[in-house]
Scaffold this motif. Structure first.
Motif, PDB file in Angstrom:
ATOM      1  N   LEU A   4       4.063 -17.785   2.846  1.00 44.79           N
ATOM      2  CA  LEU A   4       2.931 -18.123   1.989  1.00 44.79           C
ATOM      3  C   LEU A   4       2.510 -16.911   0.826  1.00 44.79           C
ATOM      4  N   TYR A   5       2.399 -15.723   1.340  1.00 44.28           N
ATOM      5  CA  TYR A   5       2.213 -14.537   0.845  1.00 44.28           C
ATOM      6  C   TYR A   5       3.277 -13.729   0.253  1.00 44.28           C
ATOM      7  N   ASP A   6       3.318 -13.513  -0.867  1.00 43.41           N
ATOM      8  CA  ASP A   6       4.441 -12.591  -1.480  1.00 43.41           C
ATOM      9  C   ASP A   6       4.105 -11.131  -0.919  1.00 43.41           C
ATOM     10  N   ILE A   7       5.086 -10.728  -0.383  1.00 38.54           N
ATOM     11  CA  ILE A   7       4.912  -9.260   0.126  1.00 38.54           C
ATOM     12  C   ILE A   7       6.169  -8.447  -0.402  1.00 38.54           C
ATOM     13  N   ARG A   8       6.040  -7.068  -0.193  1.00 44.30           N
ATOM     14  CA  ARG A   8       7.243  -6.116  -0.413  1.00 44.30           C
ATOM     15  C   ARG A   8       6.981  -5.167   0.418  1.00 44.30           C
ATOM     16  N   TYR A   9       7.857  -4.897   1.363  1.00 41.87           N
ATOM     17  CA  TYR A   9       7.907  -3.957   2.484  1.00 41.87           C
ATOM     18  C   TYR A   9       7.940  -2.446   1.912  1.00 41.87           C
ATOM     19  N   GLU A  10       8.883  -2.374   0.570  1.00 41.63           N
ATOM     20  CA  GLU A  10       9.064  -1.147   0.268  1.00 41.63           C
ATOM     21  C   GLU A  10       7.913  -0.600  -0.225  1.00 41.63           C
ATOM     22  N   ASN A  11       6.956  -1.224  -0.794  1.00 42.86           N
ATOM     23  CA  ASN A  11       5.800  -0.579  -1.427  1.00 42.86           C
ATOM     24  C   ASN A  11       5.106   0.173  -0.514  1.00 42.86           C
ATOM     25  N   ILE A  12       5.260   0.005   0.842  1.00 43.88           N
ATOM     26  CA  ILE A  12       4.454   1.052   1.758  1.00 43.88           C
ATOM     27  C   ILE A  12       5.099   2.220   1.865  1.00 43.88           C
ATOM     28  N   ALA A  13       6.366   2.331   1.818  1.00 45.79           N
ATOM     29  CA  ALA A  13       7.163   3.768   1.714  1.00 45.79           C
ATOM     30  C   ALA A  13       6.967   4.231   0.412  1.00 45.79           C
ATOM     31  N   ASP A  14       7.056   3.457  -0.566  1.00 45.57           N
ATOM     32  CA  ASP A  14       6.779   4.071  -1.920  1.00 45.57           C
ATOM     33  C   ASP A  14       5.440   4.780  -2.036  1.00 45.57           C
ATOM     34  N   THR A  15       4.382   4.139  -1.563  1.00 47.53           N
ATOM     35  CA  THR A  15       3.075   4.791  -1.761  1.00 47.53           C
ATOM     36  C   THR A  15       2.958   5.941  -0.905  1.00 47.53           C
ATOM     37  N   PHE A  16       3.481   5.800   0.456  1.00 50.09           N
ATOM     38  CA  PHE A  16       3.437   7.062   1.166  1.00 50.09           C
ATOM     39  C   PHE A  16       4.185   8.085   0.749  1.00 50.09           C
ATOM     40  N   ARG A  17       4.995   7.864  -0.084  1.00 54.53           N
ATOM     41  CA  ARG A  17       6.043   8.781  -0.619  1.00 54.53           C
ATOM     42  C   ARG A  17       5.163   9.469  -1.861  1.00 54.53           C
ATOM     43  N   ILE A  56      -4.404   5.835   3.646  1.00 59.13           N
ATOM     44  CA  ILE A  56      -3.571   5.199   4.626  1.00 59.13           C
ATOM     45  C   ILE A  56      -3.761   3.804   4.389  1.00 59.13           C
ATOM     46  N   ASP A  57      -4.945   3.335   4.317  1.00 60.96           N
ATOM     47  CA  ASP A  57      -5.038   1.829   4.142  1.00 60.96           C
ATOM     48  C   ASP A  57      -4.824   1.235   3.114  1.00 60.96           C
ATOM     49  N   ASP A  58      -4.867   1.936   1.740  1.00 61.42           N
ATOM     50  CA  ASP A  58      -4.274   1.599   0.518  1.00 61.42           C
ATOM     51  C   ASP A  58      -2.569   1.381   0.736  1.00 61.42           C
ATOM     52  N   ALA A  59      -2.139   2.473   1.329  1.00 58.06           N
ATOM     53  CA  ALA A  59      -0.572   2.366   1.295  1.00 58.06           C
ATOM     54  C   ALA A  59      -0.270   1.311   2.257  1.00 58.06           C
ATOM     55  N   TRP A  60      -0.865   0.876   3.463  1.00 50.24           N
ATOM     56  CA  TRP A  60      -0.587  -0.154   4.281  1.00 50.24           C
ATOM     57  C   TRP A  60      -0.640  -1.655   3.783  1.00 50.24           C
TER      58      TRP A  60
END
Length: 210
Positions: A16-29, A79-83
């Motif tokens: 239902l929800y479009d997601i992108r796992y890589e966004n978490i790692a990109d933000t933490f980077r 942390i919340d924003d990245a997650w």
């Protein structure tokens, strides 16, 4: 299919929800924490993340785990924003599909998620659609962190079926992750692995409408 479908259990992220796992790692980077993808991917993740998604550690304990990995001091908000960066959007067409399915089938949601993401995606859909669609368009939304068990464990599907008086053979589970599909099959459910396509392109959904 050998049995008629009376019930549908839908996954959230990737269905239902479009997601992108890589966004978490990109933000933490960007925050100085490199190689986060080594501990969090669709294919697998660190034990601490599994515990968080089963509600066995609190958000604060989870944030402290993330801080233990970082060379820099990270705030709760960072942390919340990245997650939450994994969360992209729910297109209107998928809500329309959900409404149509709800006229003919018993509809449930089952998501591997956590307290941080849950607050954010419920806020997002309420702002976008004017309602919490997980409360208004599903008989019940099951979240791993409140259920206390994650996909692909067959017990999770067995729990939902028992609680809702669902016959597994009459219940269709749709997910974008193969191991979750296999877990549902072990519990006796019919399944559809949604990969390399979106829900609105799913042939079985088209067949269910007619």
């Amino acid at each position: 299919m050998p049995f008629s479908i009376k019930n549908i259990i839908l996954d959230l992220g990737g269905v239902l929800y479009d997601i992108r796992y890589e966004n978490i790692a990109d933000t933490f980077r960007n925050y100085g924490l490199s190689d986060f993808e080594k501990i969090y991917l669709q294919a697998g993740q660190a034990p601490e993340i599994d515990l968080f998604e089963e509600g066995k550690i609190t958000p604060e304990q989870f944030r402290n785990f993330i801080r233990s990995l970082s060379p820099n001091i990270l705030s709760d908000k960072q942390i919340d924003d990245a997650w939450n960066a994994i969360l992209i959007d729910i297109p209107q067409i998928r809500l329309d599909i959900l409404k149509q399915l709800g006229k003919k089938y018993r509809i449930f949601l089952f998501s591997n998620t956590n307290a941080i993401n849950c607050i954010e995606f419920e806020r997002f859909v309420t702002e976008k659609f004017g309602e919490n669609i997980f409360e208004t368009h599903f008989e019940k939304a099951y979240y791993s962190h409140t259920l206390g068990i994650k996909k692909p464990k067959p017990e999770a599907f067995q729990h939902i079926c028992l609680e809702q008086n669902l016959i597994p053979a009459e219940t269709l589970f749709i997910d974008d992750t193969e191991r979750h599909i296999l877990g549902a099959q072990k519990a006796g459910l019919q399944t559809y692995w949604l990969h390399n396509e979106h829900l609105e392109e799913c042939k079985i959904i088209t067949n269910l409408f007619f």
